[in-house]
Scaffold this motif. Structure first.
Motif, short mmCIF file in Angstrom:
data_model
loop_
_atom_site.label_atom_id
_atom_site.label_comp_id
_atom_site.label_asym_id
_atom_site.label_seq_id
_atom_site.Cartn_x
_atom_site.Cartn_y
_atom_site.Cartn_z
N ASP A 1 0.85 -1.25 -0.10
CA ASP A 1 0.04 -0.11 -0.01
C ASP A 1 0.71 1.26 0.03
O ASP A 1 1.97 1.08 0.54
N SER A 2 0.31 2.18 -0.46
CA SER A 2 1.04 3.60 -0.45
C SER A 2 1.34 4.28 0.96
O SER A 2 0.63 3.78 1.84
N ILE A 3 2.00 5.32 0.90
CA ILE A 3 2.35 5.82 2.02
C ILE A 3 1.03 6.62 2.58
O ILE A 3 0.56 6.24 3.86
N ALA A 4 0.30 7.07 1.79
CA ALA A 4 -1.03 7.81 2.14
C ALA A 4 -1.79 6.60 2.70
O ALA A 4 -2.66 7.08 3.92
N SER A 5 -2.18 5.72 2.13
CA SER A 5 -3.04 4.25 2.77
C SER A 5 -2.44 3.93 4.02
O SER A 5 -3.37 3.94 4.89
N HIS A 6 -1.27 3.93 4.38
CA HIS A 6 -0.66 3.55 5.66
C HIS A 6 -1.05 4.50 6.45
O HIS A 6 -1.34 4.24 7.71
N GLU A 7 -0.71 5.77 6.09
CA GLU A 7 -0.99 6.87 7.10
C GLU A 7 -2.41 6.84 7.62
O GLU A 7 -2.69 6.85 9.01
N LYS A 8 -3.35 6.82 6.84
CA LYS A 8 -4.94 6.78 6.93
C LYS A 8 -5.19 5.42 7.96
O LYS A 8 -5.92 5.77 8.64
N PHE A 9 -4.66 4.36 7.38
CA PHE A 9 -5.04 3.11 7.99
C PHE A 9 -4.26 3.18 9.62
O PHE A 9 -5.25 2.96 10.62
#
Length: 159
Positions: A73-81
């Motif tokens: 997953d992208s950095i943005a996806s990880h940040e949100k998760f």
């Protein structure tokens, strides 16, 4: 070739959920580490697994260990998760699947789903356990049990 129990963790780098550079050498050789590869943020099994690691995170920390989750997953996806589920541990973005290949993590279900594999590494960077199971929540007790066993085995001093 896939890493095996008894192998040393290779050096690698990736971006974490905050966009910072993470280098494996920054923690390997300093403390035990649980590296867990999972298929995808915000899917039922992966969320259950992440939340189980979250709920047991203090137990890992009390034993001196770190937990690192890795997916493509992208950095943005990880940040949100990480924010949504209050995940206190490191999530790494492996969007080019280099780390997955470096470890030799194989896909599941006829190659349709990225593999779910947990590696427990001792303080010296040596793999003590490789646990490969589609059942997401089984990884946490296996990893914790292995860390406890490693910590309780004190080196023998010969006089």
């Amino acid at each position: 070739m896939a890493l095996q129990e008894g192998d040393e963790i290779p050096n690698f780098s990736a971006k974490d959920s905050k966009g910072n550079d993470f280098y494996s050498a920054s923690i390997i050789g300093k403390k035990p580490v649980v590296f867990y590869f999972y298929p995808k943020d915000n899917t039922p099994g992966c969320t259950a697994q992440a939340c189980s690691f979250r709920d047991q995170y203090e137990d890992f920390k009390d034993l001196g260990a770190e937990v690192v989750g890795i997916s493509s997953d992208s950095i943005a996806s990880h940040e949100k998760f990480a924010h949504q589920y209050k995940l206190p541990f490191i999530l790494l973005s492996d969007n080019d699947k280099k780390i997955r290949k470096l470890f030799g993590v194989k896909p599941n279900l006829f190659g349709l789903i990225p593999g779910r594999v947990t590696y427990v590494v001792d303080k010296n960077g040596i793999i003590q356990l490789i646990f490969d199971s589609l059942v997401a929540t089984n990884h946490i007790p296996k990893a914790l049990e292995t860390i406890k066993k490693m910590v309780s085995e004190k080196p023998k001093i010969v006089l």
